[in-house]
Write a protein that holds these residues in place. Sequence first.
Motif, PDB file in Angstrom:
ATOM      1  N   GLN A  90      69.942  42.728 -36.485  1.00  0.00           N
ATOM      2  CA  GLN A  90      69.090  41.544 -36.419  1.00  0.00           C
ATOM      3  C   GLN A  90      69.887  40.298 -36.763  1.00  0.00           C
ATOM      4  OE1 GLN A  90      65.783  41.725 -39.088  1.00  0.00           O
ATOM      5  NE2 GLN A  90      64.970  39.723 -38.520  1.00  0.00           N
ATOM      6  N   SER A 118      68.877  36.077 -37.641  1.00  0.00           N
ATOM      7  CA  SER A 118      67.868  35.021 -37.726  1.00  0.00           C
ATOM      8  C   SER A 118      68.547  33.720 -38.098  1.00  0.00           C
ATOM      9  CB  SER A 118      66.797  35.378 -38.762  1.00  0.00           C
ATOM     10  OG  SER A 118      67.379  35.586 -40.039  1.00  0.00           O
ATOM     11  N   VAL A 151      64.020  29.746 -33.772  1.00  0.00           N
ATOM     12  CA  VAL A 151      63.315  31.018 -33.615  1.00  0.00           C
ATOM     13  C   VAL A 151      63.652  31.644 -32.269  1.00  0.00           C
ATOM     14  CG1 VAL A 151      61.047  32.119 -33.470  1.00  0.00           C
ATOM     15  CG2 VAL A 151      61.444  30.259 -35.115  1.00  0.00           C
ATOM     16  N   GLN A 152      63.661  30.850 -31.220  1.00  0.00           N
ATOM     17  CA  GLN A 152      63.957  31.371 -29.886  1.00  0.00           C
ATOM     18  C   GLN A 152      65.377  31.936 -29.819  1.00  0.00           C
ATOM     19  OE1 GLN A 152      64.032  28.509 -26.718  1.00  0.00           O
ATOM     20  NE2 GLN A 152      63.735  30.033 -25.103  1.00  0.00           N
ATOM     21  N   ASN A 206      65.602  35.226 -31.840  1.00  0.00           N
ATOM     22  CA  ASN A 206      64.982  36.349 -31.125  1.00  0.00           C
ATOM     23  C   ASN A 206      65.843  36.807 -29.952  1.00  0.00           C
ATOM     24  OD1 ASN A 206      62.800  36.281 -32.857  1.00  0.00           O
ATOM     25  ND2 ASN A 206      61.529  35.026 -31.491  1.00  0.00           N
ATOM     26  N   TYR A 207      66.435  35.845 -29.249  1.00  0.00           N
ATOM     27  CA  TYR A 207      67.279  36.171 -28.092  1.00  0.00           C
ATOM     28  C   TYR A 207      68.502  36.981 -28.528  1.00  0.00           C
ATOM     29  CZ  TYR A 207      70.624  35.410 -24.296  1.00  0.00           C
ATOM     30  OH  TYR A 207      71.550  35.588 -23.302  1.00  0.00           O
ATOM     31  N   THR A 229      68.916  38.685 -31.364  1.00  0.00           N
ATOM     32  CA  THR A 229      68.525  39.976 -31.929  1.00  0.00           C
ATOM     33  C   THR A 229      68.274  41.000 -30.834  1.00  0.00           C
ATOM     34  OG1 THR A 229      67.593  39.010 -33.953  1.00  0.00           O
ATOM     35  CG2 THR A 229      66.760  41.177 -33.279  1.00  0.00           C
ATOM     36  N   ALA A 230      67.628  40.561 -29.760  1.00  0.00           N
ATOM     37  CA  ALA A 230      67.318  41.476 -28.662  1.00  0.00           C
ATOM     38  C   ALA A 230      68.580  42.053 -28.036  1.00  0.00           C
ATOM     39  CB  ALA A 230      66.487  40.753 -27.602  1.00  0.00           C
TER      40      ALA A 230
END
Length: 353
Positions: A139, A141, A178-179, A182-183, A185-186
């Motif tokens: 992950q 963040s 945040v975007q 998330n990108y 982490t994916a």
Amino acid sequence: MPGPPLLELSDRAREIFRLVVEGYLGDGQPVGSKSLAGGLDLSPASIRSVMADLERLGLLAAPHTSAGRLPTETGLRLFVDGMMQVAEPSAAERAAIERELSGSGPVETALARTSALLSSLSACAGVVMVPAREPRLQQMSLVPLGDDRALAVLVGEDGDVENRVVPLAAGTDPAALVQAGNYITARLQGRTLAEAARAMHREIADERAELDAAARDLVERGLAVWSEDAARRPVLIVRGQANLLDESAVGDLERVRMLIDDIERSEQVAALLDNAREADGARIFIGSENKLFSLSGSSVIASPYRDREGKVIGVVGVIGPTRLNYARLVPMVDFTARSLGLSLDARVGHAGR
């Protein structure tokens, strides 16, 4: 030129050779025939004759400032490989090693402690080659720290957490953080950062990334910070160079200066230690047997440390003059390597629970 095998030496020659080497390793001084005569049923003249024979064989040398003899590098190698009786670390030394490595904290802390510990116990420079590991990541963040900075938090599959500060463009929308997080982490799942970075760079270059301009900029800034950080991460931790400047070094300061200069060449030291990766136990490099320390006339004792599956993940060792107490330090370096491997396994196991 390689010296003769031990079997070619007479019992008398082997005993005198052993006493000369052990005497030299004890105090760093040439050993004379008179000092040996008390423990041998031989006259000083007979001892000198045998020492002269050993000198002709290339096992001993006579410094011009002394009537005594000291072992050559060839002689030291013969002694280490065929005559040395190792002494296991004492209970106090084993306890000190295990106690120092039992603490919690980042892996890098354990490695630095190990290097400092070896330096302290050996009175040499302690070295640890950091494992060249690329953890699988889970992950990432991005947390805002203000108008112009964010904190990038990376979490590995083993539970390790690393933080770095990422610069922000003025007026960055918190939603972009945040975007971007998330990108990334994916695309981190089960990959190393290098693998994920390559995939993200391809997507961004091909305009397949589902990101707005601000988030795309954040991803590229984050990757740049982490890539730069990884490139700067040291592969070698060295402690205790000052130990090399002991009283016996006063008359040989130029050699010690060359040795310290050599140790500063971290990439070359790491390359030397890498030669010990496939060894079952400690490897010993004496003087000119390795090019790096050939001029300073120094020795290295190095041993690999392994994970729970037996895979080599790094090397620990000591660097010092050729008159090291090999019999004491070889098993100590081996024990430290085993203890470090167990300590790192325990940290990974604890982090994964």
